[in-house]
Design an enzyme around this catalytic site. Structure first.
Site, short mmCIF file in Angstrom:
data_model
loop_
_atom_site.label_atom_id
_atom_site.label_comp_id
_atom_site.label_asym_id
_atom_site.label_seq_id
_atom_site.Cartn_x
_atom_site.Cartn_y
_atom_site.Cartn_z
N THR A 1 -4.02 -15.54 -5.35
CA THR A 1 -2.73 -14.85 -5.36
C THR A 1 -1.57 -15.83 -5.15
OG1 THR A 1 -2.86 -14.40 -2.98
CG2 THR A 1 -3.81 -12.76 -4.45
N ASP B 1 0.85 -1.20 0.00
CA ASP B 1 0.00 0.00 0.00
C ASP B 1 0.88 1.25 0.00
OD1 ASP B 1 -2.21 -1.56 0.00
OD2 ASP B 1 -2.84 -1.11 2.05
N GLU C 1 -2.91 -13.88 -9.66
CA GLU C 1 -2.13 -12.66 -9.46
C GLU C 1 -0.84 -13.02 -8.76
OE1 GLU C 1 -4.31 -9.87 -7.14
OE2 GLU C 1 -6.02 -9.77 -8.53
N GLU D 1 -10.05 -8.95 -0.60
CA GLU D 1 -10.08 -10.40 -0.53
C GLU D 1 -11.15 -10.89 0.45
OE1 GLU D 1 -5.26 -10.85 -1.28
OE2 GLU D 1 -6.05 -10.64 0.75
N LEU E 1 3.40 -10.35 -4.51
CA LEU E 1 4.39 -9.30 -4.25
C LEU E 1 4.94 -8.80 -5.58
CD1 LEU E 1 6.36 -11.01 -1.33
CD2 LEU E 1 4.48 -9.36 -1.14
#
Length: 544
Positions: A416, A173, A452, A257, A455
């Site tokens: 992810t 973020d 996805e 999520e 990181l």
């Protein structure tokens, strides 16, 4: 007259684009000139209009080495089932706090480059905290409307995320976008509207699912608020849904999520690879737990969550609940974990049902995201998954129930950590094992699986892992992959070449082995056509 584009967060800058055609003229190869790194983004007005990409005769300034990068067509090919389209996530601050498109000229140049690289489209967060900022049912979509038109102009597609969570306080973020002010005002009056841990610490990332069906937001329930928001989005972008906006990802928790905020990084509360903590101590969750316990004649079980579950940063064996022969295996432990995970599943079911009702008939696909919590996966209890709400242990598949809910609503299962290898993680972790379990589970549920990276990674080894995961050799293959994230580093020489080769390989069903020849240990990375050792860095993009 030169046009200089500046950005603190992104993007690229093509120093000389005279030899480039517009994205509409893309074909088999792209030629980028070698240029020196720069602190500014320069492009002439004419070059912005005439980005030339030729079939064979590429413009190459005298003395400049030329490299060909393969490009994909942006159109879907239903006959090529092995093709995996690649999307790129846009920066978190794609819109300003005022709701306007952030640095539109730089964005325009970056989208042009992504199109040239063969990328299918981009993903963007539609932040609740920006759109409904001015008050209940007062929506401002204008900044996003400008982005949609720009994406359409470049022949790209869009994945929109209905982001009902706060931005800030989690991995990656880079900015802060809280929930709408009027929602925060309600939370200040009633702190139990947000998730709470055992010590009473409140987490303002997302509204607690415990009050999903209660009119706690100025006369509306959270589910009604989310539904109204999605309906407003549908009406504003009706003409683009299915054509430009091809997917709507429905946010269902922290980071978008479907999970509990069991591992918050803000203020150093949690640190990898801690087990996290259960988030069931707001009054609404406690009332539900109490009612469930009473319903089976075990009133004592409803007084609180587990007393021996440890703290955020601990390991399973340091706790009475999560150790190999711990409380999680007892009748009480099974009751609690079933209740905790079922509450999460029901929350996802409610939101996805609402989304299905809103977007039915628009031709836009729906997706939902599940977190790749791979740490402590090799232990018996899978502690970190349990605190996040996934009742997945060595002898129990916690993702099957979630997959069935996604199947019920015809929703893509987005997962992810697709880029991670077991050998890069601590011994108790297994991202590869977790991904394999999810691939098999989604195949059994007959739903599509998208992926996805968890990181930011730019090395060919990470791309090679995604390529291997994308194939359907064992379990579900990927229907799409979204790369995290567009920023300045992505457009650097080696990073950019790796991305372009990755996109090409994904178009071949993940069969291109060249990327996997490279490593992620800091040595030279070679991608496809780059064979020389210690090759001079070529700058396709001079960063701002």
């Amino acid at each position: 007259m030169a046009l200089t584009l500046r950005s603190s967060n992104y993007f690229l800058n093509l120093k000389d684009t005279k030899g480039l055609k517009t994205p509409d003229d893309l074909s088999g190869t792209v030629c980028f000139a070698q240029i020196k790194p720069s602190c500014r983004l320069r492009a002439t007005k004419s070059s912005m209009k005439e980005a030339q990409i030729s079939h064979e005769k590429n413009f190459t300034p005298e003395g400049v080495r030329r490299e060909k990068l393969h490009v994909l067509s942006s159109s879907h090919s239903p006959k090529n089932d092995s093709r995996v389209p690649v999307f790129v996530m846009l920066p978190l601050d794609t819109l300003t706090l005022g709701g306007n498109l952030n640095k539109p000229r730089a964005m325009n140049a970056s989208l042009m480059a992504l199109k040239a690289a063969g990328v299918e489209g981009v993903m963007v967060d539609a932040w609740w905290g920006l759109v409904e900022k001015d008050g209940p049912l007062k929506y401002n979509w204008e900044g996003y409307a400008e982005l949609v038109q720009m994406v359409e102009k470049h022949g790209l597609k869009l994945q929109f995320v209905m982001s009902f969570h706060q931005c800030g306080g989690n991995v990656g973020d880079s900015c802060s976008i809280p929930l709408p002010p009027w929602v925060l005002e309600e939370i200040s009056k009633n702190p139990d509207l947000v998730y709470t841990d055992r010590l009473g610490r409140r987490n303002p990332e997302y509204i607690s699912l415990g009050c999903d069906s209660l009119p706690v937001l100025r006369g509306r329930t959270p589910i009604q608020v989310y539904t109204d928001y999605m309906r407003s989005f549908r009406e504003r972008f009706r003409d683009f849904l299915g054509d430009v906006i091809v997917e709507v990802q429905v946010g269902m928790g922290p980071c978008g999520e479907l999970r509990y905020p069991a591992y918050p990084e803000s203020n150093g509360t949690w640190k990898f690879p801690g087990i996290g903590e259960f988030q069931c101590y707001d009054k609404y969750m406690r009332a539900s737990l109490e009612a469930s316990a009473e319903a089976i004649g075990k009133r004592d079980w409803g007084q609180s969550g587990p007393h021996d579950a440890g703290q955020y940063r601990q390991f399973p064996e340091e706790t009475g609940f999560f150790r190999n022969d711990g409380t999680w295996k007892t009748e009480y432990g099974q009751f609690f974990l079933e209740w905790y995970s079922t509450k999460l599943s029901a929350h996802g079911d409610r939101i996805l049902a609402a989304a299905k009702g809103v977007f039915h008939g628009t031709r836009a696909k729906l997706s939902g995201k599940i977190a790749g919590i791979h740490w402590h996966y090799r232990t018996r209890s899978h502690a970190a998954e349990l605190t996040a709400g996934y009742y997945n242990t060595r002898n129990r598949n916690g993702y099957s129930a979630l997959a069935q809910i996604f199947a019920k609503h015809d929703v893509i299962f987005n997962f992810t950590c697709m880029e991670m290898k077991d050998g890069e993680q601590p011994q108790h972790c297994s991202p590869e094992g977790l991904v394999q379990q999810v691939k098999m589970t989604t195949r059994s549920a007959r739903i599509e699986l998208a992926g996805e990276n968890a990181l930011e990674r730019y090395d060919a080894s990470a791309y090679g892992r995604v390529l291997a995961t994308s194939r359907s050799d064992s379990g579900n293959g990927l229907c799409a992959f979204t790369y995290l994230r567009m920023n300045k580093r992505l457009f650097e020489g080696d990073n950019w070449r790796n991305l372009v080769e990755f996109v090409k390989s994904m178009s071949e069903g993940g069969r291109n082995r060249r990327l996997s020849e490279c490593d992620s240990t800091g040595t030279d990375l070679y991608v496809g056509f780059i064979k020389e050792k210690n090759v001079k860095q070529t700058k396709e993009a001079a960063l701002v």
